[in-house]
Design a protein around this motif. Structure first.
Motif, PDB file in Angstrom:
ATOM      1  N   THR A 191      15.526   5.248  10.260  1.00 41.08           N
ATOM      2  CA  THR A 191      14.914   6.468  10.769  1.00 41.08           C
ATOM      3  C   THR A 191      13.388   6.352  10.732  1.00 41.08           C
ATOM      4  O   THR A 191      12.831   5.386  10.207  1.00 41.08           O
ATOM      5  CB  THR A 191      15.335   7.695   9.948  1.00 41.08           C
ATOM      6  OG1 THR A 191      14.894   7.521   8.592  1.00 41.08           O
ATOM      7  CG2 THR A 191      16.850   7.882   9.963  1.00 41.08           C
ATOM      8  N   GLY A 192      12.729   7.353  11.264  1.00 43.82           N
ATOM      9  CA  GLY A 192      11.278   7.372  11.224  1.00 43.82           C
ATOM     10  C   GLY A 192      10.718   8.648  11.815  1.00 43.82           C
ATOM     11  O   GLY A 192      11.438   9.422  12.458  1.00 43.82           O
ATOM     12  N   THR A 193       9.450   8.877  11.569  1.00 43.92           N
ATOM     13  CA  THR A 193       8.745  10.023  12.128  1.00 43.92           C
ATOM     14  C   THR A 193       7.350   9.584  12.541  1.00 43.92           C
ATOM     15  O   THR A 193       6.657   8.904  11.786  1.00 43.92           O
ATOM     16  CB  THR A 193       8.622  11.174  11.110  1.00 43.92           C
ATOM     17  OG1 THR A 193       9.930  11.566  10.687  1.00 43.92           O
ATOM     18  CG2 THR A 193       7.910  12.368  11.726  1.00 43.92           C
ATOM     19  N   VAL A 194       6.948   9.958  13.750  1.00 44.13           N
ATOM     20  CA  VAL A 194       5.594   9.703  14.222  1.00 44.13           C
ATOM     21  C   VAL A 194       4.965  11.042  14.573  1.00 44.13           C
ATOM     22  O   VAL A 194       5.484  11.769  15.422  1.00 44.13           O
ATOM     23  CB  VAL A 194       5.573   8.778  15.454  1.00 44.13           C
ATOM     24  CG1 VAL A 194       4.130   8.505  15.887  1.00 44.13           C
ATOM     25  CG2 VAL A 194       6.299   7.480  15.165  1.00 44.13           C
ATOM     26  N   VAL A 247      13.501   1.422   8.005  1.00 41.90           N
ATOM     27  CA  VAL A 247      14.380   0.615   8.852  1.00 41.90           C
ATOM     28  C   VAL A 247      15.038  -0.429   7.966  1.00 41.90           C
ATOM     29  O   VAL A 247      14.537  -1.547   7.796  1.00 41.90           O
ATOM     30  CB  VAL A 247      13.592  -0.035  10.008  1.00 41.90           C
ATOM     31  CG1 VAL A 247      14.552  -0.712  10.991  1.00 41.90           C
ATOM     32  CG2 VAL A 247      12.748   0.991  10.738  1.00 41.90           C
ATOM     33  N   ASN A 248      16.150  -0.047   7.363  1.00 41.75           N
ATOM     34  CA  ASN A 248      16.828  -0.948   6.435  1.00 41.75           C
ATOM     35  C   ASN A 248      17.296  -2.231   7.114  1.00 41.75           C
ATOM     36  O   ASN A 248      17.332  -3.290   6.489  1.00 41.75           O
ATOM     37  CB  ASN A 248      18.011  -0.226   5.786  1.00 41.75           C
ATOM     38  CG  ASN A 248      17.563   0.857   4.812  1.00 41.75           C
ATOM     39  OD1 ASN A 248      16.423   0.846   4.344  1.00 41.75           O
ATOM     40  ND2 ASN A 248      18.442   1.805   4.522  1.00 41.75           N
ATOM     41  N   ALA A 249      17.649  -2.111   8.406  1.00 44.74           N
ATOM     42  CA  ALA A 249      18.133  -3.290   9.127  1.00 44.74           C
ATOM     43  C   ALA A 249      17.063  -4.367   9.227  1.00 44.74           C
ATOM     44  O   ALA A 249      17.367  -5.552   9.372  1.00 44.74           O
ATOM     45  CB  ALA A 249      18.602  -2.886  10.528  1.00 44.74           C
ATOM     46  N   ALA A 250      15.783  -3.962   9.156  1.00 41.34           N
ATOM     47  CA  ALA A 250      14.689  -4.933   9.225  1.00 41.34           C
ATOM     48  C   ALA A 250      13.948  -5.047   7.900  1.00 41.34           C
ATOM     49  O   ALA A 250      12.931  -5.744   7.819  1.00 41.34           O
ATOM     50  CB  ALA A 250      13.711  -4.525  10.328  1.00 41.34           C
ATOM     51  N   GLY A 251      14.432  -4.363   6.853  1.00 33.49           N
ATOM     52  CA  GLY A 251      13.776  -4.416   5.555  1.00 33.49           C
ATOM     53  C   GLY A 251      12.412  -3.753   5.537  1.00 33.49           C
ATOM     54  O   GLY A 251      11.513  -4.178   4.810  1.00 33.49           O
ATOM     55  N   ILE A 252      12.245  -2.678   6.337  1.00 36.01           N
ATOM     56  CA  ILE A 252      10.950  -2.010   6.465  1.00 36.01           C
ATOM     57  C   ILE A 252      11.000  -0.621   5.835  1.00 36.01           C
ATOM     58  O   ILE A 252      11.900   0.168   6.117  1.00 36.01           O
ATOM     59  CB  ILE A 252      10.542  -1.889   7.947  1.00 36.01           C
ATOM     60  CG1 ILE A 252      10.278  -3.273   8.539  1.00 36.01           C
ATOM     61  CG2 ILE A 252       9.305  -1.002   8.113  1.00 36.01           C
ATOM     62  CD1 ILE A 252      10.044  -3.261  10.035  1.00 36.01           C
ATOM     63  N   SER A 253      10.036  -0.330   4.985  1.00 38.69           N
ATOM     64  CA  SER A 253       9.804   1.013   4.465  1.00 38.69           C
ATOM     65  C   SER A 253       8.292   1.166   4.337  1.00 38.69           C
ATOM     66  O   SER A 253       7.681   0.604   3.433  1.00 38.69           O
ATOM     67  CB  SER A 253      10.495   1.222   3.114  1.00 38.69           C
ATOM     68  OG  SER A 253      10.252   2.518   2.616  1.00 38.69           O
ATOM     69  N   ASP A 254       7.699   1.927   5.256  1.00 34.60           N
ATOM     70  CA  ASP A 254       6.231   1.944   5.333  1.00 34.60           C
ATOM     71  C   ASP A 254       5.754   3.265   5.914  1.00 34.60           C
ATOM     72  O   ASP A 254       6.406   3.834   6.804  1.00 34.60           O
ATOM     73  CB  ASP A 254       5.755   0.780   6.215  1.00 34.60           C
ATOM     74  CG  ASP A 254       4.257   0.562   6.143  1.00 34.60           C
ATOM     75  OD1 ASP A 254       3.654   0.883   5.096  1.00 34.60           O
ATOM     76  OD2 ASP A 254       3.685   0.065   7.126  1.00 34.60           O
ATOM     77  N   SER A 255       4.619   3.758   5.409  1.00 40.10           N
ATOM     78  CA  SER A 255       3.966   4.959   5.937  1.00 40.10           C
ATOM     79  C   SER A 255       2.471   4.690   6.027  1.00 40.10           C
ATOM     80  O   SER A 255       1.866   4.205   5.071  1.00 40.10           O
ATOM     81  CB  SER A 255       4.225   6.171   5.037  1.00 40.10           C
ATOM     82  OG  SER A 255       5.595   6.507   5.012  1.00 40.10           O
TER      83      SER A 255
END
Length: 297
Positions: free
Chosen positions: A73-76, A111-119
């Motif tokens: 998931t994400g929010t912009v 984005v767990n599928a890409a190993g990303i957790s960032d803000s």
């Protein structure tokens, strides 16, 4: 107000980096314009503030419209500050003007599928438009514009505000009024982006965006249906890219409320993406809320 732009501002994420590292998207954010999007205002100076929230419900797997597995998931959230000057000069029978956009962007990604957790938060890539042309007829308006998205923002993290490349953008569109009182309108605005290379030598494919609106006046207030479609029209190039091309389609509604004594318009719109297909990299699918303030000086 309406015209080009726009446009606006830049969604930090219209795709996640693939294994090859290419983003199959441009700078322009669909859904920034809607009702009478192709109608340029009279000569004068205008400020437009676009507050946009794009809520990513899921991502599409590269080369498909299949949902990427896992929790992704994400929010912009972006505030695009746009200044438009329409001069008193004429060019090719049109009112001539120019514009600039400075977006401020906050992006959060999981984005767990890409190993990303960032803000991240920051100023996005700046748009400079030296050419805006607006034509006006008794029951129609038309616009043409050209400009450049500059590579001015950071790209050091997945949620950074920059795209990492420049883009040239051409705009064209028209608004038709179905009655002499101009109380019912239909509009379409098309933008073409040709993207440049990033620092790794990768080049996202060119992109076409179409925004449309059908509206009616209810007294001083306007309300109607709006929507957008966005297509990647050429393949990405560079190491690790393929021939897949992305696309998205959305529909929604918009309300326009004038404040004549203050020389202002307030706009609100909501969109839901019905379909999204990924190109080289994973591609988001979600919903968009937009609030616009237009102020004439």
């Amino acid at each position: 107000m309406k015209t080009t732009s726009i446009a606006a501002l830049a969604l930090t994420l219209a795709g996640i980096l693939s294994a090859g590292g290419a983003r199959a998207d441009g700078h322009y954010v669909p859904g920034v314009e809607g009702i009478q999007a192709a109608s340029v205002p009279p000569p004068g100076m205008y400020y437009l503030g676009y507050l946009i929230n794009y809520d990513i419900g899921s991502f599409r797997a590269p080369g498909s419209s299949t949902r990427l597995p896992g929790h992704n998931t994400g929010t912009v959230t972006a505030l695009a500050n746009r200044v438009v000057w329409i001069s008193g000069h004429r060019l090719l029978g049109a009112d001539y003007g120019m514009e600039a956009i400075v977006p401020v962007i906050r992006t959060s990604l999981t984005v767990n599928a890409a190993g990303i957790s960032d803000s991240r938060s920051g100023v996005g890539d700046i748009y400079v438009g030296p050419l805006v042309l607006g034509w006006h007829g008794q029951q129609w308006d038309a616009v043409a514009a050209a400009g450049m998205w500059l590579d001015t923002a950071s790209t050091s993290h997945p949620a950074s505000a920059g795209k990492g490349f420049k883009s040239a953008m051409l705009t064209g569109g028209a608004t038709w009024y179905f009655d002499a009182a101009r109380s019912i309108s239909g509009s379409a605005l098309v933008r073409f982006e040709r993207n440049g290379h990033n620092s790794a030598g990768l080049r996202p494919g060119s992109q076409v965006t179409m925004e449309w609106g059908l509206a009616r006046n209810f007294g001083a207030v306007q309300a109607g249906l709006v929507g957008y479609s966005q297509w990647q029209v050429s393949s990405d190039s560079g190491a690790g890219t393929g021939g897949q091309r992305s696309s998205r389609h959305a529909a929604g509604a918009e309300l326009v409320y004038p404040i004549p004594g203050a020389g202002m318009f307030l706009k609100a719109a909501a969109y839901k993406e019905a379909r999204a297909r990924a190109g080289t990299g994973a591609y988001p699918k979600g919903s968009l809320l937009r609030f616009t303030l237009v102020k004439a000086f």
